[in-house]
Write a protein that holds these residues in place. Structure first.
Motif, PDB file in Angstrom:
ATOM      1  N   ILE A 125       0.883  -1.174   0.000  1.00  0.00           N
ATOM      2  CA  ILE A 125       0.000   0.000   0.000  1.00  0.00           C
ATOM      3  C   ILE A 125       0.921   1.225   0.000  1.00  0.00           C
ATOM      4  O   ILE A 125       1.698   1.420   0.936  1.00  0.00           O
ATOM      5  CB  ILE A 125      -0.901   0.036   1.248  1.00  0.00           C
ATOM      6  CG1 ILE A 125      -1.721  -1.261   1.352  1.00  0.00           C
ATOM      7  CG2 ILE A 125      -1.798   1.266   1.229  1.00  0.00           C
ATOM      8  CD1 ILE A 125      -2.479  -1.398   2.677  1.00  0.00           C
ATOM      9  N   LEU A 134      -4.535   7.001   6.443  1.00  0.00           N
ATOM     10  CA  LEU A 134      -4.662   5.660   5.839  1.00  0.00           C
ATOM     11  C   LEU A 134      -5.184   4.631   6.846  1.00  0.00           C
ATOM     12  O   LEU A 134      -4.649   4.490   7.941  1.00  0.00           O
ATOM     13  CB  LEU A 134      -3.291   5.225   5.316  1.00  0.00           C
ATOM     14  CG  LEU A 134      -3.221   3.833   4.677  1.00  0.00           C
ATOM     15  CD1 LEU A 134      -4.029   3.780   3.385  1.00  0.00           C
ATOM     16  CD2 LEU A 134      -1.767   3.451   4.396  1.00  0.00           C
ATOM     17  N   PHE A 136      -7.119   0.491   7.133  1.00  0.00           N
ATOM     18  CA  PHE A 136      -7.546  -0.762   6.494  1.00  0.00           C
ATOM     19  C   PHE A 136      -8.998  -1.020   6.883  1.00  0.00           C
ATOM     20  O   PHE A 136      -9.512  -0.428   7.827  1.00  0.00           O
ATOM     21  CB  PHE A 136      -6.651  -1.927   6.940  1.00  0.00           C
ATOM     22  CG  PHE A 136      -6.531  -2.061   8.440  1.00  0.00           C
ATOM     23  CD1 PHE A 136      -7.487  -2.743   9.194  1.00  0.00           C
ATOM     24  CD2 PHE A 136      -5.452  -1.473   9.113  1.00  0.00           C
ATOM     25  CE1 PHE A 136      -7.374  -2.845  10.577  1.00  0.00           C
ATOM     26  CE2 PHE A 136      -5.337  -1.570  10.499  1.00  0.00           C
ATOM     27  CZ  PHE A 136      -6.302  -2.250  11.232  1.00  0.00           C
ATOM     28  N   ASN A 167      -9.353  -6.028   1.623  1.00  0.00           N
ATOM     29  CA  ASN A 167      -8.935  -4.907   2.450  1.00  0.00           C
ATOM     30  C   ASN A 167      -9.364  -3.643   1.717  1.00  0.00           C
ATOM     31  O   ASN A 167      -8.723  -3.220   0.756  1.00  0.00           O
ATOM     32  CB  ASN A 167      -7.414  -4.922   2.656  1.00  0.00           C
ATOM     33  CG  ASN A 167      -6.936  -3.701   3.434  1.00  0.00           C
ATOM     34  OD1 ASN A 167      -7.737  -2.965   4.017  1.00  0.00           O
ATOM     35  ND2 ASN A 167      -5.629  -3.481   3.448  1.00  0.00           N
ATOM     36  N   VAL A 169      -9.119  -0.438   1.494  1.00  0.00           N
ATOM     37  CA  VAL A 169      -8.225   0.640   1.943  1.00  0.00           C
ATOM     38  C   VAL A 169      -8.970   1.981   1.892  1.00  0.00           C
ATOM     39  O   VAL A 169      -9.659   2.279   0.915  1.00  0.00           O
ATOM     40  CB  VAL A 169      -6.964   0.683   1.045  1.00  0.00           C
ATOM     41  CG1 VAL A 169      -6.034   1.797   1.470  1.00  0.00           C
ATOM     42  CG2 VAL A 169      -6.251  -0.668   1.053  1.00  0.00           C
ATOM     43  N   THR A 170      -8.843   2.749   2.946  1.00  0.00           N
ATOM     44  CA  THR A 170      -9.610   4.000   3.075  1.00  0.00           C
ATOM     45  C   THR A 170      -8.708   5.129   3.560  1.00  0.00           C
ATOM     46  O   THR A 170      -7.833   4.912   4.399  1.00  0.00           O
ATOM     47  CB  THR A 170     -10.774   3.787   4.060  1.00  0.00           C
ATOM     48  OG1 THR A 170     -11.639   2.771   3.536  1.00  0.00           O
ATOM     49  CG2 THR A 170     -11.594   5.059   4.248  1.00  0.00           C
ATOM     50  N   THR A 192      -8.503  -1.168  -3.698  1.00  0.00           N
ATOM     51  CA  THR A 192      -8.826  -2.216  -2.738  1.00  0.00           C
ATOM     52  C   THR A 192      -7.959  -3.445  -3.016  1.00  0.00           C
ATOM     53  O   THR A 192      -7.673  -3.752  -4.170  1.00  0.00           O
ATOM     54  CB  THR A 192     -10.314  -2.592  -2.898  1.00  0.00           C
ATOM     55  OG1 THR A 192     -11.091  -1.398  -2.776  1.00  0.00           O
ATOM     56  CG2 THR A 192     -10.775  -3.598  -1.854  1.00  0.00           C
ATOM     57  N   CYS A 274     -10.874  -2.255  11.617  1.00  0.00           N
ATOM     58  CA  CYS A 274     -10.304  -1.035  11.028  1.00  0.00           C
ATOM     59  C   CYS A 274      -9.818  -0.154  12.176  1.00  0.00           C
ATOM     60  O   CYS A 274     -10.283  -0.296  13.319  1.00  0.00           O
ATOM     61  CB  CYS A 274     -11.323  -0.285  10.169  1.00  0.00           C
ATOM     62  SG  CYS A 274     -12.677   0.458  11.104  1.00  0.00           S
ATOM     63  N   GLN A 318      -0.132  -7.142   3.638  1.00  0.00           N
ATOM     64  CA  GLN A 318       0.368  -5.943   2.962  1.00  0.00           C
ATOM     65  C   GLN A 318       1.233  -5.086   3.874  1.00  0.00           C
ATOM     66  O   GLN A 318       1.045  -5.069   5.087  1.00  0.00           O
ATOM     67  CB  GLN A 318      -0.816  -5.101   2.469  1.00  0.00           C
ATOM     68  CG  GLN A 318      -1.696  -5.810   1.469  1.00  0.00           C
ATOM     69  CD  GLN A 318      -2.799  -4.899   0.969  1.00  0.00           C
ATOM     70  OE1 GLN A 318      -3.843  -4.789   1.599  1.00  0.00           O
ATOM     71  NE2 GLN A 318      -2.554  -4.224  -0.143  1.00  0.00           N
ATOM     72  N   VAL A 320       2.835  -1.041   4.294  1.00  0.00           N
ATOM     73  CA  VAL A 320       2.732   0.343   3.845  1.00  0.00           C
ATOM     74  C   VAL A 320       4.132   0.837   3.471  1.00  0.00           C
ATOM     75  O   VAL A 320       5.072   0.671   4.255  1.00  0.00           O
ATOM     76  CB  VAL A 320       2.122   1.241   4.942  1.00  0.00           C
ATOM     77  CG1 VAL A 320       2.031   2.689   4.464  1.00  0.00           C
ATOM     78  CG2 VAL A 320       0.744   0.719   5.353  1.00  0.00           C
TER      79      VAL A 320
END
Lengths: 323, 323
Positions: A125, A134, A136, A167, A169-170, A192, A274, A318, A320
């Motif tokens: 990511i 960031l 998850f 996941n 991702v947001t 995602t 999350c 994953q 970062v």
């Protein structure tokens, strides 16, 4: 049946059939080169894929290396994400000082996500800006076959081809300004990531019932269990409800992915799926957010174990990284 | 170059090259069987497609029948619609008693639409429920090649492969409840219809500049001119702005479609490109909405003529039918 897609320097990768124990794989070359082809021609290719599944379960095939896997669909025609766990909606809206919608328990929440560029289970990511916040989100997804407009909840099951994890991702800090414009998420929802394996519902046995998957979602953040959350009982809207809802005015093509939203339990001892939920609980408890959003070097693992402790979908794993 | 997709009982249809005068076509078989293949391999197939374009312009090929055309991309990996005409935003929000966003002129509005099931230029619009408030929206779209995350507005042009028109069909009466949930449009945006022909920007000559198309959008409703609206000057956010905005956190795959939003002018004598605007003007003028939403039997034509009166993209020509 368990299916996956190997990276092979093409846009859609190579479809493989994976053994029930996740140890071996056989390419589906000649039957269906890609996952999209298999979904486009499901009834025609299913028997031959299933034969391959027997072979790989009997010991044929090569060793699985999940770093070689792409998302089951490296690019998909639609990615529609629900938000079916009421506890998540309530907590996350509290976290951004927003009210839950009046129709919280009667009308499913869904948003249309980006589906042209998706991440594989071990893809990094990339953090472009720490201030974007960031996070998850551990979720269950289904992959639909062709699903007509007007499909009712009771008829949804026959259109569900595969189940997998994601996941979602947001970028939390981009959400408030985006939702203030009232057109939904966009920049706040980057690519995602999906689990290496997508499985047919029959693989899930009695854990798959009434459009819900009754196992725990195991989320491991920086090596520590962050959530071990029951996915079944508190999924207020089932996949039947969510898919029935989106079919009200639209039809969906084979390969459409539909997500559950972040798995969440009211019992806080189960942890969270999350960071945003954990931060909100900290705020309620101590008056301040404590846990920071993800930064370079953080790692996230998302998986689901069956009653014997075996990983069903393989692991999303994953890291970062900086751009 | 002008491209289109013929219906041939496959999911993606057959790519054809269409003559500049819209009269003849040559299949691109052997070069690129489908539009998606052409977009996936643009640099490699462009020279051969362009040779075919020379041939079809010299008189080779079969006659064009637009009822045989599918959308240029019958299914696409993403459909992202902007709302770049400020006058449209202001009027439509007035119509539903909503305020324009505070960032109206500084931050582009976009929503992620459904892209797995799209309509061809002469496909019927099926009206499932009159009370949903069926409306058309005449728009310009671009089709992107692979576009990296972080692409800035100044670099957008080189990723725009094609330009076309769309009818962004909308169910107006489903919007308020949907937007109240804050996750954006979903049921209120059924399948979008596209023009028969998609053209490379160089075909547009000097009318294509700074990410805007300087021709009029001609909308004909039930046989009467409903709007003859200038598409260029009042497009507050250009395609460069819109694409630059969506690239902030995401990359896009070849074949991503990006729309302008409903073409709209402040000068009411130009007419409108959707019923909702006309209804709002009636409300302001007389205190009541007069024009009803679309019903079974209504027809809508959307096209754009060049300075010589020739249709650039062919005509979207649809009829509303009962299920």
């Amino acid at each position: 049946m368990k299916l996956g897609t190997l990276k092979n320097n093409t846009r859609d990768g190579q479809l493989v059939v994976v053994s029930r124990d996740n140890q071996r794989l056989l390419p589906a070359t000649g039957i269906a080169d890609t996952m999209q082809y298999a979904l486009d021609n499901w009834d025609a290719v299913y028997p031959a894929l299933n034969e391959l599944y027997s072979k790989v379960n009997q010991g044929e095939g090569d060793a699985v290396d999940i770093t070689a896997f792409h998302a089951p669909l490296p690019r998909a025609y639609e990615w529609i994400d629900g938000s079916a766990y009421i506890n998540h909606i309530v907590l996350v809206r509290k976290a951004r000082n927003a009210e839950p919608p009046a129709t919280l328990t009667t009308d499913p929440l869904v948003y249309q996500g980006g589906s042209g560029v998706l991440l594989g289970p071990t893809d990094d990511i990339v953090l472009h800006n720490y201030d974007w916040g960031l996070d998850f989100e551990s979720e269950i997804c289904v992959v639909l076959g062709d699903t007509p407009l007007g499909t009712s909840g009771a008829d949804v099951d026959k259109h569900i081809r595969l189940v997998m994890l994601c996941n979602d991702v947001t970028l939390r800090n981009l959400i408030p300004a985006e939702l203030a414009k009232s057109f939904g998420f966009f920049n706040s929802k980057p690519a995602t990531a999906y689990s290496p394996f997508a499985v047919t519902p029959d693989e899930l046995g009695s854990a798959w019932k009434e459009g819900r998957l009754h196992h725990n979602m195991l989320t491991t953040y920086n090596g520590n269990v962050f959530g071990d959350v029951e996915a079944g009982p508190e999924m207020h809207f089932s996949f039947q409800d969510i898919v029935g809802h989106v079919c009200k005015t639209r039809a969906f093509t084979a390969g459409t992915i539909v997500g559950s939203g972040t798995i969440s339990n009211e019992d806080t001892s189960k942890g969270s799926s999350c960071l945003s939920e954990k931060r909100m609980l900290e705020k309620i408890d101590s008056g301040a957010f404590v846990t920071p959003y993800m930064n370079v070097g953080d790692t996230i693992r998302i998986e689901m174990l069956d009653e014997d402790g075996h990983s069903i979908f393989g692991t999303i794993s994953q890291k970062v990284v900086a751009p």
